[in-house]
Design an enzyme around this catalytic site. Structure first.
Site, PDB file in Angstrom:
ATOM      1  N   ASP A 118       0.858  -1.170   0.000  1.00  0.00           N
ATOM      2  CA  ASP A 118       0.000   0.000   0.000  1.00  0.00           C
ATOM      3  C   ASP A 118       0.910   1.241   0.000  1.00  0.00           C
ATOM      4  O   ASP A 118       2.129   1.147   0.143  1.00  0.00           O
ATOM      5  CB  ASP A 118      -0.963  -0.030   1.201  1.00  0.00           C
ATOM      6  CG  ASP A 118      -2.201   0.824   0.942  1.00  0.00           C
ATOM      7  OD1 ASP A 118      -3.234   0.588   1.580  1.00  0.00           O
ATOM      8  OD2 ASP A 118      -2.124   1.718   0.070  1.00  0.00           O
TER       9      ASP A 118
HETATM   10  C1  GLC Z   1      -4.389   4.226  -0.319  1.00  0.00           C
HETATM   11  C2  GLC Z   1      -5.271   3.087   0.132  1.00  0.00           C
HETATM   12  C3  GLC Z   1      -5.366   1.946  -0.844  1.00  0.00           C
HETATM   13  C4  GLC Z   1      -5.243   2.492  -2.268  1.00  0.00           C
HETATM   14  C5  GLC Z   1      -3.822   3.012  -2.401  1.00  0.00           C
HETATM   15  C6  GLC Z   1      -3.545   3.572  -3.808  1.00  0.00           C
HETATM   16  O1  GLC Z   1      -3.623   4.684   0.758  1.00  0.00           O
HETATM   17  O2  GLC Z   1      -4.978   2.531   1.410  1.00  0.00           O
HETATM   18  O3  GLC Z   1      -6.609   1.278  -0.611  1.00  0.00           O
HETATM   19  O4  GLC Z   1      -5.491   1.461  -3.213  1.00  0.00           O
HETATM   20  O5  GLC Z   1      -3.522   4.014  -1.436  1.00  0.00           O
HETATM   21  O6  GLC Z   1      -4.311   4.708  -4.020  1.00  0.00           O
END
Ligand code: GLC
Length: 717
Positions: free
Chosen positions: A265
């Site tokens: 993430d």
């Molecule tokens: C965010 C979220 C995740 C998302 C990622 C990319 O922090 O936690 O669910 O897919 O970043 O945007």
């Protein structure tokens, strides 16, 4: 490309080029049109070589934009390896569907697949190849803002809906069908169990509970063929997911056989320093690569340290090669080496995105997602013979798309007042705009004055969309105080109040309980205003049912239906002192898992079983006759629950093991049947053994997890 060609390509790559494939950066490093910023942006200090080698891009869309970036990228990349555009298409791309917690309330696998099919198609013609969906985190705590993104508190239902979404996104031929996108299951694992419902907080539970309750939803989605898995921000058993070898190497890859791409993430690899398991970015890189994290999203621990870790021999180059190969394989599975833009096409984009067909699909799903929680004295549907005022912050609001609607545009939304008018139903409103949190006294006075002059008041309340979603936990899950005051003031001058809700989490609705009717519309998406209007007018007969319990008080949280019995269950001695209860509130939900009303009424006949016992070779048939006893056609979601009376470990007092949407004409009856197999009642025993317990089981059928038929006892041999 053939596998041998991929192997040859890998063999030609320099160490820096291999490491570059493991980096994902946002599109603004390539274009000034990138929109998606979903985490803390840090200065990464990238140079031209880094940009030429970074393997994937986050958050750029637009066929023309992606074409420009891809064309320039492939020229600069020495081996002309295409980059890969990924983004968050969570419940719609530009045509926005209900938030997942609303979509889930349809209990309709087909609706979930439709959402994914439509969203993936719009994303693909706009240049995306991967979506970071489905989010399959099991949730039991409405304080957590991301419950809006989840499908609820039951692992079986979560898995079924997630698998349907994976199929909707990917289809059966991901390489050949360029209208599809690859799905990324997230957030692995158990992100929804954050202590105290506070986002990014610690998750701590036994491995048995993790495997029994939290992992099955992810596994069902992965077994459905999802191409990627995203790590979660939280720790699991004291180790952040992005460095958790047991979670990823042992469970995900070895036990489950997942050989797709694992992506961190946003910033999660570097955050292991903050967690306190990595002393610096080099440690973080080492932990993550050992755990099998292939792509590092928006931090550069890998970029800055993997070369040294490999040259020093601390990390075998083979480990890096495996990650690079998985990324090349994903690009190959998407057909990017032959067609580096896949479905991106400006003409298609203009035709497909926000097409009427897609809007119609979103409207149908919105209609199936709206939950009728209360309807006293048949207050609904609205009667044209009455004078009706529409008041409150939701009356004219176009903030109906939810916190993860990225490309969705409020300009596309028809608010509730315009929707009712469009449907030919005149409502009276005040001129003042009513703010969700801080309405003017003038707006309140005008609302109360009008409320006193009409027969019925529709009071549109709820949360602004920024009060749910990521980094939006709330300790108090009641309606905003100003809305509670408004409700009381309106109720004081008019007893016929119908409350509608736009919100992203289960709320404590105690303050508006005196309303004649309560309608939970969630954030219903682009067509949600129209869908809600049709429900209020009776053009649509509500059928949705909750997939997450609504508490009486936040003090009950975490609250869920599939609880253990405990050694001193309240039900054994409701008047007793020494039982599991509170002194000040009940143990039960205000509105339980599976609950939802209809304008129809349904009668459940006697539940019958095919035998008094079942075994691995002979599943049990459970059936009943369902009758629509009303004057109008309607759809009932019939639910099957099972209780394993004696387990090796305690078992929940009931668990959902089947559901069916049954549509019946007025007066119509139909036989409804379920099959329960020995496999259905397996669970994770001590030592992580997935087995069933021979012995007695109770089977129950009903309209929700509370109002169930008399249990029928059967034996598993
Ligand atoms: C965010 C979220 C995740 C998302 C990622 C990319 O922090 O936690 O669910 O897919 O970043 O945007």
């Amino acid at each position: 490309m053939e596998q041998s060609q991929l192997t040859d390509l890998l063999g030609q790559m320099t160490l820096d080029e291999k490491i570059g494939q493991l980096l994902q950066i946002t599109g603004d490093f390539y274009s000034d049109k990138a929109e998606e910023r979903t985490g803390p942006m840090t200065q990464l200090g990238l140079n031209e070589d880094d940009l030429a080698n970074a393997g994937t891009v986050l958050g750029v869309t637009g066929a023309e934009e992606c074409r420009k970036i891809q064309t320039a990228y492939m020229k600069r990349n020495r081996l002309h390896i295409p980059t890969l555009f990924m983004g968050d298409v969570i419940h719609g791309f530009r045509t926005i569907f209900p938030i997942p917690l609303g979509l889930a309330s349809s209990w309709d696998d087909e609706a979930a697949e439709t959402m994914a099919r439509v969203s993936g198609h719009e994303a693909s013609v706009s240049g995306l190849f991967v979506t970071f969906s489905p989010m399959v985190d099991l949730v039991r705590d409405p304080r957590w803002g991301r419950v809006m993104e989840a499908t609820g508190e039951d692992p079986y239902l979560n898995g079924k809906l997630a698998a349907a979404m994976v199929h909707g996104y990917q289809g059966d031929d991901l390489r050949g069908d360029t209208s599809r996108v690859a799905a990324c299951v997230k957030h692995f694992a158990a992100y929804g169990a954050a202590v105290a419902g506070r986002d990014y907080n610690t998750v701590d539970m036994s491995e048995r509970q993790l495997r029994d309750m939290y992992l099955p939803g992810y596994k069902t989605a992965i077994d459905a063929g999802a191409k990627l898995v995203m790590t979660s921000f939280n720790t699991v058993d004291g180790i952040p997911a992005s460095g958790n070898r047991h979670l990823f190497r042992d469970i995900l890859r070895r036990e489950w056989g997942f050989n797709g791409v694992v992506i961190s993430d946003f910033g999660a690899v570097k955050e292991m320093i903050s967690h306190g398991v990595a002393g610096d970015e080099r440690d973080a890189a080492k932990l993550a690569i050992k755990a099998g994290v292939d792509i590092e999203m928006m931090t550069v621990c890998y970029l800055r340290n993997l070369g040294d870790l490999i040259e020093s021999g601390e990390i075998p180059e083979q480990v890096l090669d495996e990650s690079v190969m998985r990324i090349l394989q994903l690009k190959n599975d998407l057909g990017l080496f032959e067609n580096p833009l896949r479905g991106a096409d400006e003409a298609e984009e203009r035709k497909v995105v926000m097409s009427q067909k897609h809007r119609n699909a979103a409207r149908r799903v919105s209609e199936e997602s709206i939950v009728l929680l209360k309807n006293e004295d048949a207050a609904l549907p609205l009667d044209a013979a009455n004078t009706v005022a529409l008041l409150g912050p939701g009356a004219r609001s176009t903030d109906l798309l939810g916190a993860w609607s990225w490309k969705g545009e409020e300009q596309d939304v028809t608010a509730l007042d315009a929707s009712l008018n469009e449907a030919g139903f005149q409502v009276q409103t005040t001129d003042e705009i009513f703010d969700y949190l801080d309405p003017s006294q003038q707006a309140i006075d005008a609302a109360v004055q009008l409320a006193g002059k009409v027969d019925v008041v529709v009071l549109a309340l709820g949360e602004p969309s920024f009060m749910s979603g990521e980094a939006s936990s709330r300790s108090d899950i009641r309606l905003p105080q100003a809305q509670i005051e408004l409700f009381k003031a309106v109720q004081a001058v008019n007893q016929n109040v119908i409350v509608t809700l736009f919100n992203g989490r289960p709320l404590d609705l105690s303050d508006v309980q005196p309303a004649k009717a309560i309608v939970e519309a969630w954030f219903p998406g682009t067509e949600g205003g129209r869908a809600l209007a049709d429900v209020l007018l009776g053009k649509v007969n509500p059928s949705a049912k909750l997939t997450m319990s609504f508490p009486v008080s936040v003090g009950q949280v975490p609250l869920y239906y599939n609880v253990d019995n405990t050694g001193r269950p309240y039900e054994n001695d409701p008047e007793g002192k020494y039982v599991s209860k509170y002194l000040d509130v009940s143990n039960y939900a205000a509105y339980p898992f599976g609950f939802g009303l209809s304008y129809s009424s349904f009668e459940y006949g006697q539940v019958e079983v095919s035998d008094s016992s079942f075994d691995a070779e002979h599943p049990l048939e459970i059936s009943l006759t369902l009758r629509n006893t009303s004057e109008r056609a309607g759809t009932e979601i019939v639910q099957l629950y099972v209780h394993d009376l004696v387990g090796e470990v305690v078992r929940p007092i009931k668990q959902l093991k089947g559901y069916q949407r049954v549509t019946l004409e007025a007066g119509e009856s139909r036989r409804v049947s379920f099959t329960l197999s020995e496999q259905d009642v397996r669970y994770v025993h001590l030592g992580d053994r997935l087995e069933s317990d021979p012995g007695q089981f109770d089977v129950m059928v009903g309209p929700n997890s509370r109002d169930l038929s008399e249990a029928i006892r059967v034996e598993l041999f």
